[in-house]
Write a protein that holds these residues in place. Structure first.
Motif, PDB file in Angstrom:
ATOM      1  N   THR A   1       0.651  -0.799   0.114  1.00  0.00           N
ATOM      2  CA  THR A   1      -0.067  -0.103  -0.083  1.00  0.00           C
ATOM      3  C   THR A   1       0.783   1.481   0.272  1.00  0.00           C
ATOM      4  OG1 THR A   1      -1.675  -1.308   0.661  1.00  0.00           O
ATOM      5  CG2 THR A   1      -1.954   0.918   1.553  1.00  0.00           C
ATOM      6  N   VAL A   2       1.626   1.254   0.355  1.00  0.00           N
ATOM      7  CA  VAL A   2       2.699   2.243   0.898  1.00  0.00           C
ATOM      8  C   VAL A   2       3.486   2.398  -0.508  1.00  0.00           C
ATOM      9  CG1 VAL A   2       5.648   3.211   2.137  1.00  0.00           C
ATOM     10  CG2 VAL A   2       3.300   1.885   3.386  1.00  0.00           C
ATOM     11  N   GLN A   3       4.191   1.886  -1.147  1.00  0.00           N
ATOM     12  CA  GLN A   3       4.780   1.338  -2.281  1.00  0.00           C
ATOM     13  C   GLN A   3       3.502   2.234  -3.504  1.00  0.00           C
ATOM     14  OE1 GLN A   3       6.004  -2.857  -2.741  1.00  0.00           O
ATOM     15  NE2 GLN A   3       7.715  -2.318  -2.221  1.00  0.00           N
ATOM     16  N   CYS A   4       2.364   1.387  -3.471  1.00  0.00           N
ATOM     17  CA  CYS A   4       1.715   1.986  -3.985  1.00  0.00           C
ATOM     18  C   CYS A   4       1.516   3.333  -4.495  1.00  0.00           C
ATOM     19  CB  CYS A   4       0.471   1.122  -4.136  1.00  0.00           C
ATOM     20  SG  CYS A   4      -0.632   1.938  -5.066  1.00  0.00           S
ATOM     21  N   ASN A   5       1.208   4.172  -3.522  1.00  0.00           N
ATOM     22  CA  ASN A   5       1.198   5.700  -2.708  1.00  0.00           C
ATOM     23  C   ASN A   5       2.025   5.972  -3.215  1.00  0.00           C
ATOM     24  OD1 ASN A   5      -1.482   4.496  -1.644  1.00  0.00           O
ATOM     25  ND2 ASN A   5      -0.574   4.874  -0.018  1.00  0.00           N
ATOM     26  N   SER A   6       3.079   5.619  -2.632  1.00  0.00           N
ATOM     27  CA  SER A   6       4.666   6.768  -2.875  1.00  0.00           C
ATOM     28  C   SER A   6       4.783   6.692  -4.514  1.00  0.00           C
ATOM     29  CB  SER A   6       5.668   6.362  -2.266  1.00  0.00           C
ATOM     30  OG  SER A   6       5.799   4.748  -2.624  1.00  0.00           O
ATOM     31  N   CYS A   7       4.717   5.688  -5.242  1.00  0.00           N
ATOM     32  CA  CYS A   7       4.495   4.989  -6.669  1.00  0.00           C
ATOM     33  C   CYS A   7       3.893   5.993  -7.445  1.00  0.00           C
ATOM     34  CB  CYS A   7       4.236   4.381  -7.098  1.00  0.00           C
ATOM     35  SG  CYS A   7       5.436   2.422  -7.259  1.00  0.00           S
ATOM     36  N   ALA A   8       2.801   6.395  -7.412  1.00  0.00           N
ATOM     37  CA  ALA A   8       1.631   7.225  -7.000  1.00  0.00           C
ATOM     38  C   ALA A   8       2.059   8.799  -7.149  1.00  0.00           C
ATOM     39  CB  ALA A   8      -0.019   7.264  -6.591  1.00  0.00           C
ATOM     40  N   CYS A   9       1.847   9.416  -6.105  1.00  0.00           N
ATOM     41  CA  CYS A   9       2.887  10.452  -5.512  1.00  0.00           C
ATOM     42  C   CYS A   9       4.008  10.686  -6.500  1.00  0.00           C
ATOM     43  CB  CYS A   9       3.927  10.378  -4.453  1.00  0.00           C
ATOM     44  SG  CYS A   9       2.171  10.944  -3.097  1.00  0.00           S
ATOM     45  N   THR A  10       4.971  10.179  -6.984  1.00  0.00           N
ATOM     46  CA  THR A  10       6.396  10.049  -7.706  1.00  0.00           C
ATOM     47  C   THR A  10       5.386  10.345  -9.355  1.00  0.00           C
ATOM     48  OG1 THR A  10       7.350   8.838  -6.425  1.00  0.00           O
ATOM     49  CG2 THR A  10       8.532   9.545  -8.737  1.00  0.00           C
ATOM     50  N   MET A  11       4.437   9.771  -9.874  1.00  0.00           N
ATOM     51  CA  MET A  11       4.004  10.003 -11.000  1.00  0.00           C
ATOM     52  C   MET A  11       3.649  11.353 -11.421  1.00  0.00           C
ATOM     53  SD  MET A  11       1.798   6.724 -13.181  1.00  0.00           S
ATOM     54  CE  MET A  11       0.281   7.552 -11.404  1.00  0.00           C
ATOM     55  N   THR A  12       2.816  11.692  -9.903  1.00  0.00           N
ATOM     56  CA  THR A  12       1.796  12.853 -10.395  1.00  0.00           C
ATOM     57  C   THR A  12       3.239  14.353 -10.470  1.00  0.00           C
ATOM     58  OG1 THR A  12       0.347  11.880  -8.899  1.00  0.00           O
ATOM     59  CG2 THR A  12       0.131  14.300  -9.270  1.00  0.00           C
ATOM     60  N   LEU A  13       3.858  13.961  -9.330  1.00  0.00           N
ATOM     61  CA  LEU A  13       5.100  15.150  -9.717  1.00  0.00           C
ATOM     62  C   LEU A  13       5.781  15.234 -10.401  1.00  0.00           C
ATOM     63  CD1 LEU A  13       6.449  14.040  -5.670  1.00  0.00           C
ATOM     64  CD2 LEU A  13       5.011  15.959  -6.957  1.00  0.00           C
ATOM     65  N   ALA A  14       5.931  13.751 -11.335  1.00  0.00           N
ATOM     66  CA  ALA A  14       7.086  13.819 -12.652  1.00  0.00           C
ATOM     67  C   ALA A  14       5.963  14.888 -14.123  1.00  0.00           C
ATOM     68  CB  ALA A  14       6.706  12.592 -13.038  1.00  0.00           C
ATOM     69  N   VAL A  15       4.994  15.231 -13.602  1.00  0.00           N
ATOM     70  CA  VAL A  15       3.981  15.977 -14.605  1.00  0.00           C
ATOM     71  C   VAL A  15       5.151  17.401 -15.011  1.00  0.00           C
ATOM     72  CG1 VAL A  15       2.264  17.263 -15.073  1.00  0.00           C
ATOM     73  CG2 VAL A  15       2.479  14.855 -14.154  1.00  0.00           C
ATOM     74  N   SER A  16       6.047  17.815 -14.140  1.00  0.00           N
ATOM     75  CA  SER A  16       6.480  18.900 -14.058  1.00  0.00           C
ATOM     76  C   SER A  16       7.616  18.381 -13.943  1.00  0.00           C
ATOM     77  CB  SER A  16       6.480  19.705 -12.448  1.00  0.00           C
ATOM     78  OG  SER A  16       7.621  19.945 -12.477  1.00  0.00           O
ATOM     79  N   GLU A  17       7.927  18.943 -15.683  1.00  0.00           N
ATOM     80  CA  GLU A  17       9.900  19.365 -16.025  1.00  0.00           C
ATOM     81  C   GLU A  17      10.724  19.739 -15.012  1.00  0.00           C
ATOM     82  OE1 GLU A  17      13.214  19.135 -18.164  1.00  0.00           O
ATOM     83  OE2 GLU A  17      10.537  17.979 -19.318  1.00  0.00           O
ATOM     84  N   SER A  18      10.577  20.557 -13.866  1.00  0.00           N
ATOM     85  CA  SER A  18      11.994  20.544 -12.723  1.00  0.00           C
ATOM     86  C   SER A  18      11.682  19.714 -11.792  1.00  0.00           C
ATOM     87  CB  SER A  18      11.079  21.991 -11.892  1.00  0.00           C
ATOM     88  OG  SER A  18       9.943  22.212 -11.418  1.00  0.00           O
ATOM     89  N   ASN A  19      10.379  19.328 -12.033  1.00  0.00           N
ATOM     90  CA  ASN A  19       9.997  17.959 -10.699  1.00  0.00           C
ATOM     91  C   ASN A  19      10.768  16.007 -11.313  1.00  0.00           C
ATOM     92  OD1 ASN A  19       8.740  19.414  -8.941  1.00  0.00           O
ATOM     93  ND2 ASN A  19       7.240  18.650  -9.475  1.00  0.00           N
ATOM     94  N   ARG A  20      10.998  16.782 -12.312  1.00  0.00           N
ATOM     95  CA  ARG A  20      11.853  15.283 -13.162  1.00  0.00           C
ATOM     96  C   ARG A  20      13.288  15.131 -13.029  1.00  0.00           C
ATOM     97  NH1 ARG A  20       7.178  15.784 -17.135  1.00  0.00           N
ATOM     98  NH2 ARG A  20       8.613  17.419 -18.978  1.00  0.00           N
ATOM     99  N   GLU A  21      13.732  16.227 -13.481  1.00  0.00           N
ATOM    100  CA  GLU A  21      15.128  16.491 -12.799  1.00  0.00           C
ATOM    101  C   GLU A  21      15.507  16.440 -11.917  1.00  0.00           C
ATOM    102  OE1 GLU A  21      17.170  17.870 -15.472  1.00  0.00           O
ATOM    103  OE2 GLU A  21      15.215  17.684 -16.581  1.00  0.00           O
ATOM    104  N   ALA A  22      14.279  16.691 -10.219  1.00  0.00           N
ATOM    105  CA  ALA A  22      14.587  16.829  -9.132  1.00  0.00           C
ATOM    106  C   ALA A  22      14.739  15.220  -8.941  1.00  0.00           C
ATOM    107  CB  ALA A  22      13.546  16.927  -7.766  1.00  0.00           C
ATOM    108  N   ILE A  23      13.867  14.150  -8.908  1.00  0.00           N
ATOM    109  CA  ILE A  23      13.975  12.912  -9.414  1.00  0.00           C
ATOM    110  C   ILE A  23      14.978  12.439  -9.640  1.00  0.00           C
ATOM    111  CG2 ILE A  23      12.529  10.536  -9.774  1.00  0.00           C
ATOM    112  CD1 ILE A  23       9.461  12.881  -9.868  1.00  0.00           C
ATOM    113  N   GLY A  24      14.875  12.253 -10.837  1.00  0.00           N
ATOM    114  CA  GLY A  24      16.098  12.113 -11.093  1.00  0.00           C
ATOM    115  C   GLY A  24      18.111  11.920 -10.078  1.00  0.00           C
ATOM    116  N   ALA A  25      18.038  13.175 -10.136  1.00  0.00           N
ATOM    117  CA  ALA A  25      19.193  13.624  -8.904  1.00  0.00           C
ATOM    118  C   ALA A  25      18.895  12.929  -7.471  1.00  0.00           C
ATOM    119  CB  ALA A  25      18.748  15.300  -9.514  1.00  0.00           C
ATOM    120  N   ALA A  26      17.696  13.006  -7.114  1.00  0.00           N
ATOM    121  CA  ALA A  26      17.726  13.066  -5.620  1.00  0.00           C
ATOM    122  C   ALA A  26      17.521  11.144  -5.700  1.00  0.00           C
ATOM    123  CB  ALA A  26      16.723  12.468  -5.453  1.00  0.00           C
ATOM    124  N   GLN A  27      17.899   9.685  -7.099  1.00  0.00           N
ATOM    125  CA  GLN A  27      18.276   8.791  -7.499  1.00  0.00           C
ATOM    126  C   GLN A  27      16.993   7.970  -7.853  1.00  0.00           C
ATOM    127  OE1 GLN A  27      21.177   7.498  -7.848  1.00  0.00           O
ATOM    128  NE2 GLN A  27      21.741   9.724  -8.056  1.00  0.00           N
TER     129      GLN A  27
END
Length: 573
Positions: free
Chosen positions: A180-206
């Motif tokens: 459940t936690v995995q599912c929710n955190s993936c959903a958060c990441t998926m939604t955040l990755a809609v933003s270009e700047s957030n995509r860069e941040a996700i990549g930088a944060a491994q």
């Protein structure tokens, strides 16, 4: 019992010293191992088990805060952001070490996320950090789910979530053992990755590595959200490099065969984004291993429109000249013909775009110019005359295939009629009109096609062609329409139709003769010469200013010739 000699005593002392050293090293190694294990996120996330061994102490100020917050909810609970005092109370509960109080705060956020339809103020984001970092599993589940709800409803700014430092705990939760936690955190990441700047941040944060791991999860909810997050990340060329380096391509390729249709679609769309960058083609289509190509072609037959459509897009992006022959050899044409007749606009557009790419390669043109495909193109054109994508691509395909040895099939097909009738559509766009007239002008160079066109010509079509020829603001469509007319002039039926528009024809011929481009002047002169053979046109021309314009063109031509002769003589000398 006898005593040990000196030599044996020394051996015994050496052995004792050795055991002491080994024991010291062993203890040190054990300590290092336990330290590393204690620092791992898996233990941090499961500390709730250890906490069950004792009852957390409820601090006096926390007891008062909890009572005040409960009183606030009971007396006047509204689905709106909290005031200053209740918000401070909520913050106290969230940052408490007591799991029960944290659960109360997380439950409040979850209820708010399901009911509130207004933006959440920035100060309400701060408690999320403590809740996402909580060692209590229920707190993790509720807080991550409420954050997903807020993001999906647009009640939290995506960039602000990252700016507030919430990305790190969200990505840490990807490594939770709870689905459940995995599912929710993936959903958060998926939604955040809609933003270009957030995509860069996700990549930088491994964040790429744990997402790729969860893309192979046996939980369908987790897998869907993980692959969805990867899809959004592929919209960044920089993150594409990271994904390819981390081994995303084979993972996504295998997921194309997933029984989950959403996973199929997400992985196919992600590969389409990567394939749009030509530098990845070599890795995607390694010699001797065409698994990806064959799988994408098989997905063209998918019963799910968005999957077959996305497979077309991915193949189109991969369709370099080197791989096109293999696509055609893999029997792709029957599948594409079927997609052209789809009830889905997206599927029709994606399949016709792929065919257009394939038709550009000379080696494919004879194969593509088969009777079945040409018939399908004619039917498609007749049924969707107002769709600019369908009209434009179909016209370009017909023009490309008219260069093949099977061009006679095009002339005898419904394609010619479809192209002519398309010009009459009031909704046709300028680009589409340009492609249609260019295709017809190319076909009109062949006598067989000219006869076919004359057969379908009537007053509305003639009027349309003459009108287009006179619209010089649409340069290419004007030139191509006049070119079509010029090729049709020699036929009796066409002359009868053109005589109804003598004035309009004279007008566009004058414009062509005065045009700065030589091709317009030449087309105007050749059209004039052919029309002049008819008595009615000849009489009309004598009464107009065309003779004067022709004289000006002649003088300009003579001046140009004199200059050319002078230039050539100078070069020779």
């Amino acid at each position: 019992m006898g005593q040990l000699c000196g030599r044996c005593m020394q051996l015994l002392r050496d052995f004792v010293a050795f055991v002491q050293r080994m024991s010291s090293d062993l203890v040190h190694s054990i300590k290092e191992c336990l330290t590393l294990i204690s620092e791992c996120s898996c233990l941090k996330q499961n500390n709730s088990k250890a906490r069950q061994l004792y009852k957390p102490i409820l601090q006096p100020h926390e007891r008062v805060t909890a009572q005040e917050f409960l009183q606030h909810i009971e007396t006047g609970f509204e689905m709106s952001p909290l005031g200053k005092d209740p918000l401070e109370a909520l913050r106290t509960l969230a940052f408490s070490e007591n799991p029960g109080l944290q659960q109360s705060a997380a439950l409040y956020y979850l209820h708010m996320s399901q009911q509130m339809n207004i933006p959440l103020p920035v100060e309400h984001l701060e408690p999320f950090y403590a809740l996402l970092r909580s060692a209590d599993l229920e707190v993790q589940q509720m807080s991550s789910l409420s954050l997903v709800n807020f993001l999906l409803e647009g009640n939290i700014d995506r960039e602000l979530v990252v700016q507030m430092g919430l990305l790190e705990p969200i990505l840490d939760l990807l490594e939770s053992e709870d689905p459940t936690v995995q599912c929710n955190s993936c959903a958060c990441t998926m939604t955040l990755a809609v933003s270009e700047s957030n995509r860069e941040a996700i990549g930088a944060a491994q964040g790429v590595t744990p997402l790729l791991s969860l893309a192979n999860s046996y939980d369908p909810r987790v897998q869907q959200n993980a692959v969805g997050a990867i899809l959004n990340l592929t919209r960044s060329e920089k993150i594409q490099q990271v994904l390819c380096k981390e081994g995303a391509l084979p993972v996504l390729a295998l997921l194309l065969e997933s029984p989950d249709l959403e996973v199929q679609y997400y992985s196919c769309a992600a590969l389409s984004n990567v394939a749009a960058n030509a530098q990845h083609h070599e890795a995607m289509l390694r010699p001797g291993n065409r698994f990806l190509l064959r799988t994408l072609i098989s997905l063209l037959s998918s019963s799910v429109d968005k999957v077959s459509s996305q497979a077309c897009v991915c193949l189109r992006n991969l369709a370099t000249s080197d791989i096109q022959a293999e696509m055609v050899a893999e029997d792709v044409l029957p599948k594409l013909r079927s997609l052209l007749a789809s009830g889905s606009e997206d599927v029709r557009r994606a399949s016709i775009a792929l065919l257009w790419i394939l038709s550009q390669h000379p080696h494919n043109q004879d194969t593509l110019a088969c009777a079945e495909l040409i018939q399908s193109l004619g039917t498609l054109l007749s049924a969707h005359r107002t769709d600019p994508v369908i009209v434009g691509h179909t016209a370009c395909i017909i023009k490309n295939l008219s260069l093949s040895k099977n061009r006679q099939r095009i002339i005898e097909s419904p394609c010619v009629e479809g192209l002519l009738q398309t010009m009459l559509s009031a909704d046709i766009q300028e680009d589409s009109l340009h492609y249609v007239t260019a295709c017809l002008a190319e076909l009109a160079k062949q006598e067989g096609a000219t006869l076919r066109m004359v057969q379908w010509m009537d007053e509305p079509l003639t009027k349309c062609l003459v009108r287009l020829a006179g619209q010089l603001e649409h340069t290419e469509a004007s030139f191509q329409a006049a070119s079509i007319i010029q090729h049709l002039i020699g036929h009796e039926k066409m002359m009868v139709l053109l005589k109804r528009h003598i004035r309009e024809i004279q007008a566009y011929l004058k414009n062509f003769l005065a045009h700065q481009e030589i091709r317009f002047q030449q087309l105007g002169i050749s059209t004039f010469c052919r029309l002049r053979e008819d008595p009615e046109f000849s009489s009309a021309f004598r009464k107009s200013q065309i003779a004067k314009l022709l004289e000006q063109v002649r003088q300009q031509t003579e001046e140009t010739q004199e200059l050319l002769r002078a230039a050539i003589c100078h070069e020779d000398s």
